[in-house]
Design a protein around this motif. Structure first.
Motif, PDB file in Angstrom:
ATOM      1  N   LEU A 105       5.087   7.962  -1.482  1.00 37.61           N
ATOM      2  CA  LEU A 105       5.006   9.158  -2.324  1.00 37.61           C
ATOM      3  C   LEU A 105       5.299  10.385  -1.482  1.00 37.61           C
ATOM      4  N   MET A 106       6.053  11.309  -2.062  1.00 38.55           N
ATOM      5  CA  MET A 106       6.323  12.577  -1.394  1.00 38.55           C
ATOM      6  C   MET A 106       6.505  13.638  -2.472  1.00 38.55           C
ATOM      7  N   TRP A 107       6.466  14.869  -2.073  1.00 40.25           N
ATOM      8  CA  TRP A 107       6.638  15.942  -3.049  1.00 40.25           C
ATOM      9  C   TRP A 107       7.644  16.946  -2.528  1.00 40.25           C
ATOM     10  N   SER A 108       8.250  17.637  -3.477  1.00 40.28           N
ATOM     11  CA  SER A 108       9.225  18.686  -3.176  1.00 40.28           C
ATOM     12  C   SER A 108       8.910  19.879  -4.055  1.00 40.28           C
ATOM     13  N   LEU A 109       9.124  21.074  -3.521  1.00 40.86           N
ATOM     14  CA  LEU A 109       8.988  22.282  -4.331  1.00 40.86           C
ATOM     15  C   LEU A 109      10.276  22.493  -5.104  1.00 40.86           C
ATOM     16  N   ILE A 110      10.144  22.930  -6.351  1.00 42.34           N
ATOM     17  CA  ILE A 110      11.309  23.174  -7.176  1.00 42.34           C
ATOM     18  C   ILE A 110      11.436  24.661  -7.460  1.00 42.34           C
ATOM     19  N   GLY A 111      12.577  25.065  -7.975  1.00 40.03           N
ATOM     20  CA  GLY A 111      12.785  26.468  -8.313  1.00 40.03           C
ATOM     21  C   GLY A 111      13.238  27.270  -7.107  1.00 40.03           C
ATOM     22  N   LEU A 112      13.191  28.597  -7.236  1.00 42.74           N
ATOM     23  CA  LEU A 112      13.592  29.479  -6.140  1.00 42.74           C
ATOM     24  C   LEU A 112      12.731  29.237  -4.921  1.00 42.74           C
ATOM     25  N   GLY A 113      13.353  29.106  -3.802  1.00 44.21           N
ATOM     26  CA  GLY A 113      12.620  28.872  -2.564  1.00 44.21           C
ATOM     27  C   GLY A 113      12.141  27.440  -2.421  1.00 44.21           C
ATOM     28  N   GLY A 114      12.530  26.582  -3.361  1.00 44.98           N
ATOM     29  CA  GLY A 114      12.122  25.179  -3.301  1.00 44.98           C
ATOM     30  C   GLY A 114      12.751  24.474  -2.113  1.00 44.98           C
ATOM     31  N   ARG A 115      12.104  23.431  -1.695  1.00 44.90           N
ATOM     32  CA  ARG A 115      12.646  22.663  -0.577  1.00 44.90           C
ATOM     33  C   ARG A 115      12.299  21.186  -0.766  1.00 44.90           C
ATOM     34  N   PRO A 116      13.239  20.311  -0.388  1.00 44.07           N
ATOM     35  CA  PRO A 116      12.963  18.885  -0.508  1.00 44.07           C
ATOM     36  C   PRO A 116      12.017  18.418   0.595  1.00 44.07           C
ATOM     37  N   SER A 117      11.407  17.289   0.391  1.00 40.11           N
ATOM     38  CA  SER A 117      10.535  16.707   1.396  1.00 40.11           C
ATOM     39  C   SER A 117      11.359  16.298   2.615  1.00 40.11           C
ATOM     40  N   SER A 118      10.831  16.520   3.778  1.00 36.77           N
ATOM     41  CA  SER A 118      11.513  16.089   5.007  1.00 36.77           C
ATOM     42  C   SER A 118      11.521  14.569   5.115  1.00 36.77           C
ATOM     43  N   ARG A 119      10.708  13.875   4.335  1.00 38.31           N
ATOM     44  CA  ARG A 119      10.630  12.411   4.347  1.00 38.31           C
ATOM     45  C   ARG A 119      11.680  11.760   3.443  1.00 38.31           C
ATOM     46  N   LEU A 120      12.380  12.563   2.646  1.00 34.79           N
ATOM     47  CA  LEU A 120      13.355  12.018   1.712  1.00 34.79           C
ATOM     48  C   LEU A 120      14.498  11.357   2.472  1.00 34.79           C
ATOM     49  N   VAL A 131       0.877  -1.176   0.000  1.00 39.57           N
ATOM     50  CA  VAL A 131       0.000   0.000   0.000  1.00 39.57           C
ATOM     51  C   VAL A 131       0.910   1.221   0.000  1.00 39.57           C
ATOM     52  N   VAL A 132       0.691   2.112  -0.947  1.00 42.02           N
ATOM     53  CA  VAL A 132       1.530   3.293  -1.099  1.00 42.02           C
ATOM     54  C   VAL A 132       1.250   4.259   0.044  1.00 42.02           C
ATOM     55  N   ARG A 133       2.293   4.660   0.746  1.00 39.93           N
ATOM     56  CA  ARG A 133       2.189   5.647   1.815  1.00 39.93           C
ATOM     57  C   ARG A 133       2.451   7.030   1.249  1.00 39.93           C
ATOM     58  N   GLY A 134       2.195   8.061   2.054  1.00 45.71           N
ATOM     59  CA  GLY A 134       2.620   9.408   1.713  1.00 45.71           C
ATOM     60  C   GLY A 134       1.552  10.296   1.138  1.00 45.71           C
ATOM     61  N   GLU A 135       2.016  11.351   0.455  1.00 45.39           N
ATOM     62  CA  GLU A 135       1.111  12.347  -0.119  1.00 45.39           C
ATOM     63  C   GLU A 135       1.747  12.977  -1.347  1.00 45.39           C
ATOM     64  N   THR A 136       0.911  13.595  -2.166  1.00 47.27           N
ATOM     65  CA  THR A 136       1.374  14.275  -3.372  1.00 47.27           C
ATOM     66  C   THR A 136       0.855  15.706  -3.359  1.00 47.27           C
ATOM     67  N   SER A 137       1.310  16.488  -4.332  1.00 51.67           N
ATOM     68  CA  SER A 137       0.869  17.863  -4.454  1.00 51.67           C
ATOM     69  C   SER A 137       0.442  18.126  -5.890  1.00 51.67           C
ATOM     70  N   LEU A 193       8.031   8.942  -6.107  1.00 51.11           N
ATOM     71  CA  LEU A 193       7.804   7.673  -5.428  1.00 51.11           C
ATOM     72  C   LEU A 193       9.165   7.115  -5.060  1.00 51.11           C
ATOM     73  N   VAL A 194       9.370   6.854  -3.779  1.00 50.61           N
ATOM     74  CA  VAL A 194      10.603   6.221  -3.326  1.00 50.61           C
ATOM     75  C   VAL A 194      10.262   4.778  -2.969  1.00 50.61           C
ATOM     76  N   VAL A 195      10.920   3.845  -3.652  1.00 48.99           N
ATOM     77  CA  VAL A 195      10.783   2.421  -3.351  1.00 48.99           C
ATOM     78  C   VAL A 195      11.960   2.062  -2.461  1.00 48.99           C
ATOM     79  N   ARG A 196      11.661   1.481  -1.291  1.00 45.80           N
ATOM     80  CA  ARG A 196      12.720   1.138  -0.338  1.00 45.80           C
ATOM     81  C   ARG A 196      12.818  -0.378  -0.204  1.00 45.80           C
ATOM     82  N   PHE A 197      14.044  -0.875  -0.347  1.00 43.45           N
ATOM     83  CA  PHE A 197      14.315  -2.296  -0.178  1.00 43.45           C
ATOM     84  C   PHE A 197      14.976  -2.503   1.173  1.00 43.45           C
ATOM     85  N   PHE A 198      14.535  -3.555   1.880  1.00 42.47           N
ATOM     86  CA  PHE A 198      15.038  -3.862   3.212  1.00 42.47           C
ATOM     87  C   PHE A 198      15.525  -5.309   3.260  1.00 42.47           C
ATOM     88  N   PRO A 199      16.293  -5.655   4.317  1.00 44.47           N
ATOM     89  CA  PRO A 199      16.710  -7.056   4.467  1.00 44.47           C
ATOM     90  C   PRO A 199      15.501  -7.995   4.492  1.00 44.47           C
TER      91      PRO A 199
END
Length: 170
Positions: free
Chosen positions: A140-155, A111-117, A126-132
């Motif tokens: 799913l997460m989103w980041s703002l791009i361009g001036l004043g953009g910021r990455p998702s804190s979940r990245l 089940v996909v977690r997270g949010e989009t914009s 979409l970040v796919v994470r592999f574990f042992p």
């Protein structure tokens, strides 16, 4: 008469395609896909599939082991199941110098977690994470791009070159 037949045929094709698009777009989101690996398994490739197992056209290759950076390249962009929906992740695990016939394939519904914009200045990822133990999750997460953009804190910190281990569900 040939023009009428051609027109009816073309309208039928357009109707069929738009019907498929509307079914596919319901609850889907355009996103980039990348992978992060918290295991020591080398993942030569992975695919993102719909809940029914149909290809979305998204996936990735050469997901490095955690000790070698744990990253894949970004793939852009395609409609994939949105947050709260189920998708299937299919991936292969194998040694770099091992015959491809010896690689193992794994497939899990998640089940996909997270949010989009929907902000035009935002990029959905979409970040796919592999574990042992061949565990996998998708967020799913989103980041703002361009001036004043910021990455998702979940990245994941691995994306910034910081070898910080993450546990499933974090």
């Amino acid at each position: 008469m040939k023009r009428i037949v051609c027109l009816v045929f073309c309208l039928g094709i357009v109707g069929l395609l738009s019907g498929c698009a509307s079914v596919r777009s319901h609850g889907y989101v355009d996103a980039r896909v990348s992978a992060v690996n918290y295991s020591e398994d080398y993942v030569p490739d992975f695919s993102v599939l719909t809940a029914s197992g149909d290809p979305t056209g998204m996936g990735g290759v050469q997901v490095q082991e955690f000790s070698k950076g744990g990253l894949s390249k970004n793939e852009c962009c395609a409609p994939i199941p949105g947050a709260g929906q189920t998708m299937i992740i299919e991936w292969r695990v194998g040694g770099r110098h091992e015959a491809e016939a010896n690689w193992k394939t794994f497939r899990k519904a998640v089940v996909v977690r997270g949010e989009t914009s929907s902000d035009p200045k935002a990029v959905n990822r979409l970040v796919v994470r592999f574990f042992p133990e061949h565990e996998v999750e998708a967020e799913l997460m989103w980041s703002l791009i361009g001036l004043g953009g910021r990455p998702s804190s979940r990245l994941d910190q691995l994306i910034y070159g910081r070898r910080v281990m993450r546990q499933m569900g974090d």
